[in-house]
Scaffold this active site. Sequence first.
Site, PDB file in Angstrom:
ATOM      1  N   CYS A 190       5.278  -6.163   1.558  1.00 40.02           N
ATOM      2  CA  CYS A 190       5.632  -4.747   1.579  1.00 40.02           C
ATOM      3  C   CYS A 190       4.955  -4.054   2.762  1.00 40.02           C
ATOM      4  CB  CYS A 190       5.307  -4.092   0.242  1.00 40.02           C
ATOM      5  SG  CYS A 190       6.154  -2.504  -0.022  1.00 40.02           S
ATOM      6  N   TYR A 191       3.973  -3.170   2.515  1.00 44.69           N
ATOM      7  CA  TYR A 191       3.279  -2.533   3.633  1.00 44.69           C
ATOM      8  C   TYR A 191       2.655  -3.584   4.542  1.00 44.69           C
ATOM      9  CZ  TYR A 191       0.185   0.505   6.305  1.00 44.69           C
ATOM     10  OH  TYR A 191      -0.452   1.164   7.340  1.00 44.69           O
ATOM     11  N   GLY A 215       0.825  -1.203   0.000  1.00 51.10           N
ATOM     12  CA  GLY A 215       0.000   0.000   0.000  1.00 51.10           C
ATOM     13  C   GLY A 215       0.854   1.246   0.000  1.00 51.10           C
ATOM     14  N   HIS A 268       8.019  -7.601  -3.684  1.00 58.64           N
ATOM     15  CA  HIS A 268       6.734  -7.978  -4.280  1.00 58.64           C
ATOM     16  C   HIS A 268       6.866  -9.289  -5.071  1.00 58.64           C
ATOM     17  CE1 HIS A 268       4.377  -4.324  -3.400  1.00 58.64           C
ATOM     18  NE2 HIS A 268       5.557  -3.722  -3.419  1.00 58.64           N
ATOM     19  N   LYS A 280      -9.685 -11.752 -17.174  1.00 57.65           N
ATOM     20  CA  LYS A 280      -9.763 -11.962 -18.616  1.00 57.65           C
ATOM     21  C   LYS A 280      -9.018 -13.234 -19.046  1.00 57.65           C
ATOM     22  CE  LYS A 280     -11.075  -9.373 -21.458  1.00 57.65           C
ATOM     23  NZ  LYS A 280     -12.356  -9.218 -22.193  1.00 57.65           N
ATOM     24  N   GLU A 294       4.492 -10.903  -6.431  1.00 61.57           N
ATOM     25  CA  GLU A 294       3.437 -11.005  -7.438  1.00 61.57           C
ATOM     26  C   GLU A 294       3.857 -10.475  -8.805  1.00 61.57           C
ATOM     27  OE1 GLU A 294       2.439  -7.166  -5.114  1.00 61.57           O
ATOM     28  OE2 GLU A 294       3.494  -9.060  -4.804  1.00 61.57           O
ATOM     29  N   SER A 327     -22.059  -9.746 -28.152  1.00 62.52           N
ATOM     30  CA  SER A 327     -21.354  -8.696 -28.894  1.00 62.52           C
ATOM     31  C   SER A 327     -20.344  -9.257 -29.874  1.00 62.52           C
ATOM     32  CB  SER A 327     -20.628  -7.775 -27.907  1.00 62.52           C
ATOM     33  OG  SER A 327     -19.537  -8.458 -27.299  1.00 62.52           O
ATOM     34  N   GLY A 328     -19.952 -10.516 -29.677  1.00 64.44           N
ATOM     35  CA  GLY A 328     -18.889 -11.089 -30.494  1.00 64.44           C
ATOM     36  C   GLY A 328     -17.532 -10.958 -29.842  1.00 64.44           C
ATOM     37  N   GLY A 329     -17.469 -10.231 -28.697  1.00 64.63           N
ATOM     38  CA  GLY A 329     -16.234 -10.141 -27.936  1.00 64.63           C
ATOM     39  C   GLY A 329     -15.977 -11.425 -27.171  1.00 64.63           C
ATOM     40  N   VAL A 330     -14.808 -11.503 -26.554  1.00 68.98           N
ATOM     41  CA  VAL A 330     -14.408 -12.722 -25.853  1.00 68.98           C
ATOM     42  C   VAL A 330     -15.386 -13.052 -24.728  1.00 68.98           C
ATOM     43  CG1 VAL A 330     -12.596 -13.809 -24.480  1.00 68.98           C
ATOM     44  CG2 VAL A 330     -11.986 -12.348 -26.420  1.00 68.98           C
ATOM     45  N   ASP A 331     -15.698 -12.064 -23.891  1.00 69.19           N
ATOM     46  CA  ASP A 331     -16.506 -12.336 -22.705  1.00 69.19           C
ATOM     47  C   ASP A 331     -17.897 -12.847 -23.056  1.00 69.19           C
ATOM     48  OD1 ASP A 331     -14.319 -11.358 -21.300  1.00 69.19           O
ATOM     49  OD2 ASP A 331     -15.117  -9.330 -21.234  1.00 69.19           O
ATOM     50  N   SER A 332     -18.581 -12.145 -23.941  1.00 63.73           N
ATOM     51  CA  SER A 332     -19.944 -12.558 -24.265  1.00 63.73           C
ATOM     52  C   SER A 332     -19.959 -13.871 -25.052  1.00 63.73           C
ATOM     53  CB  SER A 332     -20.680 -11.462 -25.047  1.00 63.73           C
ATOM     54  OG  SER A 332     -20.149 -11.301 -26.344  1.00 63.73           O
ATOM     55  N   SER A 333     -18.938 -14.117 -25.858  1.00 59.14           N
ATOM     56  CA  SER A 333     -18.877 -15.362 -26.624  1.00 59.14           C
ATOM     57  C   SER A 333     -18.641 -16.566 -25.714  1.00 59.14           C
ATOM     58  CB  SER A 333     -17.772 -15.278 -27.685  1.00 59.14           C
ATOM     59  OG  SER A 333     -18.031 -14.228 -28.598  1.00 59.14           O
TER      60      SER A 333
END
Length: 533
Positions: A92-93, A61, A185, A389, A187, A239-245
Amino acid sequence: MSSNPDIHQEKILILDFGSQYTQLIARRLRETGVYCEIRPFDLKEGIARKFSPMGIILSGGPESVTELKSESETLAAPAYVFELGVPVLGICYGMQTMAKQLGGEVAESNKREFGYARVEVMSDSALISELSDGGSVDPYLEVWMSHGDKVVKAPPGFSVIGRSDNTDIAAMADEKRGFYGLQFHPEVNHTLQGAALLDRFIKVVCGCQALWTPSNIVDDIITQVREQVGTAKVILGLSGGVDSSVLAALLARAIGDQLTCVFVDNGLLRRDESAQVNAMMGQGTQNSFALNMITVPAENKFLARLAGVTDPEEKRKVIGNTFIDIFDEQASRIPGVEFLAQGTIYPDVIESAGLKGGKAHVIKSHHNVGGLPDYMKLKLVEPLRELFKDEVRKIGLELGLSNEMVFRHPFPGPGLGVRILGEVKKEYADLLRRADHIFLEELRTADLYDKVSQAFAVFLPVRSVGVVGDTRRYEYVIALRAVETIDFMTARWAHLPYDFLEKVSGRIINEIEGISRVTYDISSKPPATIEWE
């Protein structure tokens, strides 16, 4: 009864102290195969106990432990964190507040340590034993630091297991209680053994199994959807995007012909988008999902509502509300529709500050976050809401979607509406569509499309003087944007070759009457966002 494993049974709680890397911690844990959730640092004890984590991570943080006068003023971890009897990792913090709260000391460092550092591994530990970037004789870790304070005295019961040139206590451990602190870090990719460290904490120290896998996630979502929906029908904006497909493929497997997909041609789509979506996702395609699809031509309705609207947030709301109106209208024509499915994913929720109890600032509104208007009688089903994603892409492949579909560049829900700065007009959308097509076409030709995470053109409603042939032109400007990212929470502008950019620029200016200049956006996220609006 389902024989599928409960993928939420083993989970890690991440308490967020405001680090820009907190979402990255969550992604790394998911990659190890363990479910986790991000909650605010001051999460109430009752909620934490009900969550029943197998381990807790305290994020980094921006605050300073040393500048605050009393524990009541500091962003301290709740006392129960150290009383639940589960392992705790402070980063870290998170390490600094752990040290201070448990009886150690933190002081301002004489020299701020930011960037690459080498941490000497000083003793065996369940967390870092046998992890080294420099062999076994003098083991050390190459890490990423970002701190101005440091722990100068470890709390009682802790031993020092790592140090750097600038920080004598770069890592500490209380093996008996399973408490660990890392000043660096783990990550971030710059910490070479970071993924191994987190994997060690999750699986060895916390004792978690790797249940969070694409196949298990698919099975779990299908089970949850069937329980939520029952025999009701569902409408999905495709929509044809990744998420909706991916969502369409998931729902098709879960509920079959109870699903109807509505594709809205709002006049803000990429070139040939409607034909491509129907070819990739419609009935009888190679994917064999047998989707019920309705295509709704709505360009005039969207453009009419957007007339005179220039504020980015207002444009998103107008577009989102118009989508909802159309879905509501279509749903009323289908007997038995009770649910609207949305492809909301985790970054949408975070950026819209929709995370329950979240401390995040609203960066931009997402049209698919925040619920439905009161007049709409449909209930929401959001099966992807927990996923990043990259996780959505993985389950898309698990479901049998093609690489072309799964690794297609993201396209925002508001479409070209947020890639046209200021007021949206048909003239602008038509020009932008052509420029965007040229850019993406050349990326594929140069074998660069899959080497960048997202690429698109932006229309700037300002005019610039140009010369084509011997004729002066005073026309509009196009900006090109391409980024490289893993999680879309942070992104670096793509370093595309100069000769490639020159070719794209030449084609756009020469082939599109109405464009006189092309620029390239070299902003990273943060501080910029990926989309311009």
